[in-house]
Design an enzyme around this catalytic site. Structure first.
Site, PDB file in Angstrom:
ATOM      1  N   ARG A   1       4.753  -2.243  -1.246  1.00 49.79           N
ATOM      2  CA  ARG A   1       5.088  -3.297  -0.748  1.00 49.79           C
ATOM      3  C   ARG A   1       6.178  -2.886   0.345  1.00 49.79           C
ATOM      4  NH1 ARG A   1       4.854  -4.942  -6.013  1.00 49.79           N
ATOM      5  NH2 ARG A   1       3.183  -6.661  -6.384  1.00 49.79           N
TER       6      ARG A   1
ATOM      7  N   LYS B   1       9.724  -6.211  -6.731  1.00 53.44           N
ATOM      8  CA  LYS B   1       9.281  -7.373  -7.259  1.00 53.44           C
ATOM      9  C   LYS B   1       8.901  -7.499  -8.817  1.00 53.44           C
ATOM     10  CE  LYS B   1       5.088 -10.408  -6.451  1.00 53.44           C
ATOM     11  NZ  LYS B   1       4.259 -10.894  -5.660  1.00 53.44           N
TER      12      LYS B   1
ATOM     13  N   HIS C   1       1.642  -6.310   5.178  1.00 52.97           N
ATOM     14  CA  HIS C   1       0.805  -6.150   3.996  1.00 52.97           C
ATOM     15  C   HIS C   1      -0.275  -5.514   4.289  1.00 52.97           C
ATOM     16  CE1 HIS C   1       1.004  -7.600  -0.061  1.00 52.97           C
ATOM     17  NE2 HIS C   1      -0.265  -8.017   0.006  1.00 52.97           N
TER      18      HIS C   1
ATOM     19  N   ARG D   1      -0.716  -1.923   2.621  1.00 48.89           N
ATOM     20  CA  ARG D   1      -0.911  -1.951   1.274  1.00 48.89           C
ATOM     21  C   ARG D   1      -2.478  -2.208   0.976  1.00 48.89           C
ATOM     22  NH1 ARG D   1       1.977  -2.861  -3.792  1.00 48.89           N
ATOM     23  NH2 ARG D   1       1.052  -4.553  -5.087  1.00 48.89           N
TER      24      ARG D   1
ATOM     25  N   HIS E   1      -1.534  -6.402 -10.787  1.00 48.95           N
ATOM     26  CA  HIS E   1      -2.461  -7.582 -10.909  1.00 48.95           C
ATOM     27  C   HIS E   1      -2.719  -7.959 -12.289  1.00 48.95           C
ATOM     28  CE1 HIS E   1      -3.910  -7.170  -6.357  1.00 48.95           C
ATOM     29  NE2 HIS E   1      -2.635  -7.702  -6.503  1.00 48.95           N
TER      30      HIS E   1
ATOM     31  N   TYR F   1      -7.846  -9.662  -3.778  1.00 50.33           N
ATOM     32  CA  TYR F   1      -7.049  -9.274  -2.764  1.00 50.33           C
ATOM     33  C   TYR F   1      -7.618  -8.309  -1.776  1.00 50.33           C
ATOM     34  CZ  TYR F   1      -2.827  -6.720  -1.694  1.00 50.33           C
ATOM     35  OH  TYR F   1      -1.638  -6.228  -1.286  1.00 50.33           O
TER      36      TYR F   1
END
Length: 195
Positions: A46, A70, A138, A141, A169, A178
């Protein structure tokens, strides 16, 4: 920065387009953005984790461990030999204050904000005429995830399980969504019909 309650999307780059972009940015003297895009696409971190990196973490090492902001989980990253050379090249050209400084420091001497990086990435998209529709932090990633998946197409389910763990996840279905794979599968349903 996105508007409250709006949905935002980020699209991945094709791997060869990303590689060409990293080389072109480097050739044009934009070593900071070349490094950011290379690291983001090779490691799948991230942006908040990339911005926390210091040169001592990534320069002249084969691997390092960081705690993801995170998730608070530790993640060990192995550095690809080609990327290792690129990191050293960028370090030589950027000439940071020292090995303890953050890898992405603005001209003002502060670490870039996520919003500023997104603005810069949109400028890069326009300048280099990138084919990606929604290009943001993003996207890096997602480019990593898509490349891992594409490289392991013969064993796609195992690739998805690995990515699920890397991305933290809770299910393979979330990882597929995703990466945009679920939408592609749905759209392929229409292509399977004939007249």
């Amino acid at each position: 920065m996105s508007l409250k309650y709006s949905t935002t999307t980020a699209d991945c780059l094709k791997w060869d387009e990303m590689s060409n972009l990293v080389r072109r940015l480097s050739r044009d003297g934009d070593y900071k953005m070349s490094l950011l895009i290379a690291i983001g696409c090779f490691w799948g971190l991230r942006i908040s984790d990339i911005l926390s990196l210091r040169w001592k973490d990534i320069l002249n090492v084969d691997e390092f461990t960081l705690q993801e902001k995170k998730t608070k989980k530790n993640r060990t990253i192995r550095i690809n030999p080609q990327l290792k050379r690129h990191i050293a090249e960028c370090y030589d050209h950027i000439q940071p204050i020292g090995i303890n400084s953050p890898i992405l420091v603005s001209q003002k001497g502060t670490t870039y904000s996520i919003q500023r990086i997104n603005v810069i990435l949109k400028e890069i998209k326009a300048k280099y005429k990138l084919k990606v529709q929604h290009f943001s932090c993003h996207s890096l990633r997602k480019t990593f995830g898509r490349q891992v998946y594409n490289q392991n197409a013969e064993n796609a389910e195992l690739a998805l399980v690995k990515l699920m763990e890397l991305f933290n996840h809770s299910s393979v279905a979330i990882t597929k969504r995703y990466l945009g794979l679920r939408q592609e599968e749905i759209l392929q349903t229409y292509d399977s019909l004939s007249f």
